[in-house]
Design an enzyme around this catalytic site. Sequence first.
Site, PDB file in Angstrom:
ATOM      1  N   LYS A 105       0.835  -1.219   0.000  1.00  0.00           N
ATOM      2  CA  LYS A 105       0.000   0.000   0.000  1.00  0.00           C
ATOM      3  C   LYS A 105       0.859   1.254   0.000  1.00  0.00           C
ATOM      4  O   LYS A 105       0.665   2.164  -0.802  1.00  0.00           O
ATOM      5  CB  LYS A 105      -0.910   0.012   1.237  1.00  0.00           C
ATOM      6  N   ASN A 106       1.811   1.297   0.919  1.00  0.00           N
ATOM      7  CA  ASN A 106       2.577   2.534   1.069  1.00  0.00           C
ATOM      8  C   ASN A 106       3.565   2.770  -0.076  1.00  0.00           C
ATOM      9  O   ASN A 106       4.114   3.863  -0.208  1.00  0.00           O
ATOM     10  CB  ASN A 106       3.319   2.542   2.416  1.00  0.00           C
TER      11      ASN A 106
ATOM     12  N   ARG B  91      -4.878  10.472   4.076  1.00  0.00           N
ATOM     13  CA  ARG B  91      -3.790  11.407   4.281  1.00  0.00           C
ATOM     14  C   ARG B  91      -2.816  11.441   3.102  1.00  0.00           C
ATOM     15  O   ARG B  91      -2.275  12.487   2.756  1.00  0.00           O
ATOM     16  CB  ARG B  91      -3.038  11.027   5.559  1.00  0.00           C
TER      17      ARG B  91
ATOM     18  N   CYS C 156      -6.071   7.941   8.974  1.00  0.00           N
ATOM     19  CA  CYS C 156      -6.358   7.226  10.216  1.00  0.00           C
ATOM     20  C   CYS C 156      -6.188   8.149  11.417  1.00  0.00           C
ATOM     21  O   CYS C 156      -5.364   9.047  11.417  1.00  0.00           O
ATOM     22  CB  CYS C 156      -5.422   6.041  10.359  1.00  0.00           C
TER      23      CYS C 156
ATOM     24  N   ARG D  48      -0.834  14.211  13.175  1.00  0.00           N
ATOM     25  CA  ARG D  48      -0.415  14.114  11.784  1.00  0.00           C
ATOM     26  C   ARG D  48      -0.441  15.459  11.056  1.00  0.00           C
ATOM     27  O   ARG D  48      -1.168  15.645  10.061  1.00  0.00           O
ATOM     28  CB  ARG D  48      -1.245  13.071  11.034  1.00  0.00           C
ATOM     29  N   PRO D  49       0.331  16.425  11.548  1.00  0.00           N
ATOM     30  CA  PRO D  49       0.381  17.722  10.867  1.00  0.00           C
ATOM     31  C   PRO D  49       1.088  17.601   9.511  1.00  0.00           C
ATOM     32  O   PRO D  49       1.729  16.586   9.226  1.00  0.00           O
ATOM     33  CB  PRO D  49       1.196  18.584  11.824  1.00  0.00           C
ATOM     34  N   ILE D  50       0.981  18.649   8.702  1.00  0.00           N
ATOM     35  CA  ILE D  50       1.658  18.632   7.399  1.00  0.00           C
ATOM     36  C   ILE D  50       2.642  19.799   7.293  1.00  0.00           C
ATOM     37  O   ILE D  50       2.987  20.236   6.205  1.00  0.00           O
ATOM     38  CB  ILE D  50       0.649  18.641   6.228  1.00  0.00           C
ATOM     39  N   ASP D  51       3.076  20.305   8.464  1.00  0.00           N
ATOM     40  CA  ASP D  51       3.976  21.462   8.466  1.00  0.00           C
ATOM     41  C   ASP D  51       5.258  21.221   7.667  1.00  0.00           C
ATOM     42  O   ASP D  51       5.744  22.120   6.983  1.00  0.00           O
ATOM     43  CB  ASP D  51       4.306  21.871   9.913  1.00  0.00           C
TER      44      ASP D  51
ATOM     45  N   ASP E 287       3.610   0.753  12.222  1.00  0.00           N
ATOM     46  CA  ASP E 287       2.413   0.085  11.712  1.00  0.00           C
ATOM     47  C   ASP E 287       2.241  -1.325  12.285  1.00  0.00           C
ATOM     48  O   ASP E 287       1.172  -1.916  12.151  1.00  0.00           O
ATOM     49  CB  ASP E 287       2.446   0.013  10.173  1.00  0.00           C
TER      50      ASP E 287
ATOM     51  N   ARG F 291      -8.936  -0.781   4.227  1.00  0.00           N
ATOM     52  CA  ARG F 291      -8.086   0.286   3.674  1.00  0.00           C
ATOM     53  C   ARG F 291      -6.726  -0.268   3.292  1.00  0.00           C
ATOM     54  O   ARG F 291      -6.060   0.273   2.401  1.00  0.00           O
ATOM     55  CB  ARG F 291      -7.871   1.388   4.713  1.00  0.00           C
TER      56      ARG F 291
HETATM   57  C1  UD1 Z   1       3.705   6.950   6.308  1.00  0.00           C
HETATM   58  C2  UD1 Z   1       2.898   5.691   6.108  1.00  0.00           C
HETATM   59  C3  UD1 Z   1       2.347   5.181   7.428  1.00  0.00           C
HETATM   60  C4  UD1 Z   1       3.478   5.012   8.424  1.00  0.00           C
HETATM   61  C5  UD1 Z   1       4.297   6.292   8.527  1.00  0.00           C
HETATM   62  C6  UD1 Z   1       5.528   6.122   9.398  1.00  0.00           C
HETATM   63  C7  UD1 Z   1       2.016   5.971   3.870  1.00  0.00           C
HETATM   64  C8  UD1 Z   1       0.807   6.143   3.008  1.00  0.00           C
HETATM   65  N1  UD1 Z   1       1.810   5.960   5.196  1.00  0.00           N
HETATM   66  O1  UD1 Z   1       2.808   7.937   6.814  1.00  0.00           O
HETATM   67  O2  UD1 Z   1       1.716   3.920   7.194  1.00  0.00           O
HETATM   68  O3  UD1 Z   1       2.931   4.693   9.691  1.00  0.00           O
HETATM   69  O4  UD1 Z   1       4.749   6.701   7.234  1.00  0.00           O
HETATM   70  O5  UD1 Z   1       6.338   5.101   8.911  1.00  0.00           O
HETATM   71  O6  UD1 Z   1       3.120   5.794   3.386  1.00  0.00           O
HETATM   72  N2  UD1 Z   1       4.975  14.760  10.828  1.00  0.00           N
HETATM   73  C9  UD1 Z   1       4.953  16.096  11.179  1.00  0.00           C
HETATM   74  N3  UD1 Z   1       4.816  17.017  10.193  1.00  0.00           N
HETATM   75  C10 UD1 Z   1       4.715  16.681   8.877  1.00  0.00           C
HETATM   76  C11 UD1 Z   1       4.761  15.316   8.529  1.00  0.00           C
HETATM   77  C12 UD1 Z   1       4.890  14.381   9.530  1.00  0.00           C
HETATM   78  O7  UD1 Z   1       5.033  16.440  12.361  1.00  0.00           O
HETATM   79  O8  UD1 Z   1       4.580  17.565   8.034  1.00  0.00           O
HETATM   80  C13 UD1 Z   1       5.094  13.737  11.894  1.00  0.00           C
HETATM   81  C14 UD1 Z   1       3.870  12.820  11.951  1.00  0.00           C
HETATM   82  O9  UD1 Z   1       2.822  13.406  12.707  1.00  0.00           O
HETATM   83  C15 UD1 Z   1       4.455  11.606  12.610  1.00  0.00           C
HETATM   84  C16 UD1 Z   1       5.882  11.552  12.044  1.00  0.00           C
HETATM   85  O10 UD1 Z   1       6.161  12.872  11.582  1.00  0.00           O
HETATM   86  O11 UD1 Z   1       4.502  11.771  14.003  1.00  0.00           O
HETATM   87  C17 UD1 Z   1       6.070  10.593  10.905  1.00  0.00           C
HETATM   88  O12 UD1 Z   1       5.119  10.850   9.912  1.00  0.00           O
HETATM   89  P1  UD1 Z   1       5.367  10.520   8.367  1.00  0.00           P
HETATM   90  O13 UD1 Z   1       6.655   9.780   8.218  1.00  0.00           O
HETATM   91  O14 UD1 Z   1       5.167  11.753   7.581  1.00  0.00           O
HETATM   92  O15 UD1 Z   1       4.181   9.516   8.075  1.00  0.00           O
HETATM   93  P2  UD1 Z   1       3.229   9.477   6.828  1.00  0.00           P
HETATM   94  O16 UD1 Z   1       3.989   9.806   5.583  1.00  0.00           O
HETATM   95  O17 UD1 Z   1       1.981  10.220   7.124  1.00  0.00           O
END
Ligand code: UD1
Length: 416
Positions: free
Chosen positions: A22-23, A92, A116, A121-124, A305, A397
């Site tokens: 999936k990822n 997301r 989920c 899960r911010p996007i900063d 995960d 999912r």
């Molecule tokens: C991806 C995976 C998810 C997995 C995660 C960590 C996909 C579709 N999903 O999620 O299954 O659990 O990697 O291996 O590939 N963060 C911030 N700001 C940001 C982005 C992230 O603070 O802008 C934080 C997140 O809240 C979290 C950490 O960084 O605490 C890791 O997140 P990230 O590696 O971005 O996970 P995803 O890409 O969402």
Amino acid sequence: MGNIHLTGGTSLEGSVGIQGSKNAVLPMMAAALLHKGVTTLTNCPLIRDVFCMVDILRSLGGMVTWEEHTMHIDCSHLRRGKIPEEYAVRMRSSITCMGSLLARIGMCEMPYPGGCMIGQRPIDVHLDLFRHMGTQIVEREGVLYSVCGRCHGFTYKFPRRSVGATENGVLAAVLCDGVTRLENCATEPEVGWMCRCINSMGGKIEGIGSKILQITGVPGLHDTTFAVPPDRIVAGTYLCAGAISRGKVVLEPVIMEEMQAILAVYKKMGGQYEGKGGKLFTNSAHVHLAVPFLETAVYPGLPTDLQSPLLSVLSVASGVSILRETVFENRFLAAEQLQKMGACIRIYDREAKVTGKETLTGCEVVAQELRGGAALVLAGLVASGETVIRNAEYIERGYEDICRDLGNLGARIHKE
Ligand code: UD1
């Protein structure tokens, strides 16, 4: 919402096929947006998140057709750069389309992404990256409007390692003029698979698998056919299913190198395994040991995960285990449901203390997110009597057909 019914008590035995990742496939689908032509992905998992991404690509003007597990994505003509709210809030990883859209058409409009409920899960980091490369972003009433001109190569160091933000950085850079250098990148295998897929389309990405990625911009890409690798998280879940039921399960195909962290835990619990010819032979007859301390971490550490599936397995181990979550702050949602089944789990902030019990008791539980939902299925495999898991859609999912897969291994399971 559908329910899964499960009667516990059988040891799983046999072979199970591992679906495509999936990822890995989701960012590959986002990469298809970069190409004015056809990208063919084989071994795609038929799961809800992939169908949601198909809806997003179609809403943008892409044409998607299927032949069993093969997906053809034709993005010759993109209509617009607006991701509809109904899809963005569902998933997301819709955010990874932003990098591709900025690169291909210089704009993107999308609501804050959903996904989920496993933390804030911010996007900063994503937004910081885009601004750094010259994108103007304004947010109005929860919608992000982004515009950028022709992008030139840039250097960016991620303030924290993020899988999705690393993917976005690469996607945004593939068609830039000049060279882009991304530092402190996530090294999860799925990032590497996306990069290999882009290289097979004619992209030039170096440093795959390391924390530094260098992307030399190309004017355009070409058609490709790329195979999605097996899903290491699904393989890890089914390894845990074998473990909790003390069964003997063969998983295939698996990439052994990607499984090392979970296999180390499996061994500590008493599991025995051998990897041969792309298959993983496991014997869980002696799995019973608690693991005093475990923590999730970025790759090559223990994947977050697999934290919930492990909670289930440790709930029936002999002794006390501490499982610490370091990646997401709210990923113990399954614990409360497992407690309903008799598991002894105490949550202290980011740590779960699990005191193993002889057995669990079947009852009605509710899946609240993908991996936590799978963990409830695993618990049901050993619980006495019947377990009913509500909201099975969450599990779909990420798992193509968990009832089919575990049923083929001997579990008494069906979906209502
Ligand atoms: C991806 C995976 C998810 C997995 C995660 C960590 C996909 C579709 N999903 O999620 O299954 O659990 O990697 O291996 O590939 N963060 C911030 N700001 C940001 C982005 C992230 O603070 O802008 C934080 C997140 O809240 C979290 C950490 O960084 O605490 C890791 O997140 P990230 O590696 O971005 O996970 P995803 O890409 O969402």
